[in-house]
Design an enzyme around this catalytic site. Structure first.
Site, PDB file in Angstrom:
ATOM      1  N   GLN A   1      -4.741  -1.627   9.456  1.00  0.00           N
ATOM      2  CA  GLN A   1      -4.600  -2.965   8.865  1.00  0.00           C
ATOM      3  C   GLN A   1      -5.167  -4.023   9.815  1.00  0.00           C
ATOM      4  O   GLN A   1      -4.799  -4.096  10.983  1.00  0.00           O
ATOM      5  CB  GLN A   1      -3.107  -3.238   8.589  1.00  0.00           C
ATOM      6  CG  GLN A   1      -2.824  -4.532   7.872  1.00  0.00           C
ATOM      7  CD  GLN A   1      -3.382  -4.554   6.438  1.00  0.00           C
ATOM      8  OE1 GLN A   1      -3.256  -3.602   5.700  1.00  0.00           O
ATOM      9  NE2 GLN A   1      -4.009  -5.668   6.076  1.00  0.00           N
TER      10      GLN A   1
ATOM     11  N   ASP B   1     -11.335   2.280   3.653  1.00  0.00           N
ATOM     12  CA  ASP B   1     -11.582   0.834   3.496  1.00  0.00           C
ATOM     13  C   ASP B   1     -13.086   0.557   3.389  1.00  0.00           C
ATOM     14  O   ASP B   1     -13.489  -0.535   3.021  1.00  0.00           O
ATOM     15  CB  ASP B   1     -11.034   0.071   4.717  1.00  0.00           C
ATOM     16  CG  ASP B   1      -9.676  -0.558   4.447  1.00  0.00           C
ATOM     17  OD1 ASP B   1      -9.361  -0.808   3.262  1.00  0.00           O
ATOM     18  OD2 ASP B   1      -8.939  -0.814   5.419  1.00  0.00           O
TER      19      ASP B   1
ATOM     20  N   LYS C   1       0.839  -1.203   0.000  1.00  0.00           N
ATOM     21  CA  LYS C   1       0.000   0.000   0.000  1.00  0.00           C
ATOM     22  C   LYS C   1       0.873   1.253   0.000  1.00  0.00           C
ATOM     23  O   LYS C   1       0.591   2.226  -0.707  1.00  0.00           O
ATOM     24  CB  LYS C   1      -0.945  -0.016   1.214  1.00  0.00           C
ATOM     25  CG  LYS C   1      -2.048  -1.060   1.053  1.00  0.00           C
ATOM     26  CD  LYS C   1      -2.811  -1.362   2.333  1.00  0.00           C
ATOM     27  CE  LYS C   1      -3.752  -2.544   2.088  1.00  0.00           C
ATOM     28  NZ  LYS C   1      -4.466  -2.982   3.296  1.00  0.00           N
TER      29      LYS C   1
END
Ligand code: NAP
Length: 282
Positions: free
Chosen positions: A96, A119, A52
């Site tokens: 994460q 997200d 990422k």
């Protein structure tokens, strides 16, 4: 003869478009900033976070990494998220997953400001997907939809089978195919006669976390097969949930692993972050 749906190629075209837009924004004195939080030292999470960050660098985003020790408390993590929520120069916040067991994933997701939830895991953003009025879509389902549209695969009226019903892949994926007028069946570990269901499918999306789960006898001739899985096989090699070598012969289109859905997920994260910037800077 099957065609490969090339996630590397499609994701590169998405990232190049974003890169050009970011260049323009930068030249006007703006910066796009994604904050990435990782707690602990799970090697798979580290690989995802590094990928990422690499993508952020490529498209020209600022990426702030917060690598916190596994001993970090939920309170400490919530404090950090609160600070990032307040900062005007931070456009997106990604934590994460999975988090260590002493931290409640749901509480952390809920703490991220909805306009920075790139997200799209929060109840607010999930609810918006449900009603078909959304700013952010979870990156993996968004990436699959992008692959389908890039290869001109029309979902309208098709029999679509989503195998797996997780909150981050299966459920939103099914919803997006339904919004495109697919007739969607969601299968899971309690589904009976799965093979009968998948053999009727024009489009099968597999996200079950099981090596070579979807086999050739489960697929009809000419089907489109999308493999979301990211597993390690008995030799430690990265592989998906589809028995690619046998299934591909029956497909019209199929995604490989690696090089299919994985790169698309990251490209969609970049897209969501840029969108967050525009929402916050109308
Ligand atoms: P997950 O939360 O573990 O969910 C797995 C789903 O598969 C569950 O809904 C489960 O059903 C279902 N399932 C398990 N065994 C089954 C069976 N025998 N028949 C039918 N359904 C079955 O997984 P996830 O987070 O959605 O991830 C799925 C896979 O995608 C993993 O390999 C993950 O690493 C990968 N992934 C890849 C990306 C990417 O960027 N490429 C992104 C996210 C995830 P129940 O609900 O009944 O238990």
């Amino acid at each position: 003869m099957y065609k490969i749906m090339d996630g590397k190629l499609v994701s590169a075209s998405v990232k190049d478009r974003i890169r050009a837009e970011v260049k323009e924004l930068n030249s006007n004195g703006h910066q796009v900033n994604l904050a990435v939080i990782i707690v602990g030292d799970d090697p798979a999470s580290r690989v995802y976070v590094n990928n990422k960050k690499k993508a952020c660098e490529y498209v020209g985003f600022v990426s702030e990494e917060y690598a916190l020790p596994v001993s970090t408390s939920q309170e400490e993590l919530l404090t950090l998220i609160g600070e990032l929520n307040e900062r005007r120069d931070v456009n997106g916040i990604l934590c994460q997953l999975p988090l260590p067991p002493h931290i409640d994933d749901a509480a952390i997701i809920a703490a991220i400001a909805v306009e920075k939830d790139v997200d799209a895991f929060s109840a607010h953003n999930v609810g918006k997907i449900m009603i078909g009025d959304y700013d952010f879509v979870p990156c993996t389902p968004a990436g699959v939809m992008k692959l389908l549209s890039f290869y001109d695969i029309d979902v309208d009226g098709k029999n679509c089978v989503m195998i797996g019903r997780s909150n981050i892949v299966g459920k939103p994926m099914a919803m997006l195919m339904m919004h495109k007028n697919g007739t969607v069946t969601i299968a899971h570990s309690h589904t009976r006669n799965l093979k009968e269901i998948t053999r009727r499918a024009d489009i099968v999306v597999v996200a079950v976390r099981k090596v070579r789960f979807l086999t050739a006898d489960m697929v009809k001739e000419g089907a489109v097969v999308i493999d979301v899985g990211m597993n390690r096989d008995e030799n430690g090699k990265l592989c998906g949930d589809v028995d690619f070598d046998s299934v591909k012969e029956k497909c019209s289109y199929i995604t490989p692993v690696p090089g299919g859905v994985g790169p698309m997920t990251i490209a969609m994260l970049m897209q969501n972050t840029l969108k967050a910037f525009y929402i916050q800077n109308p």
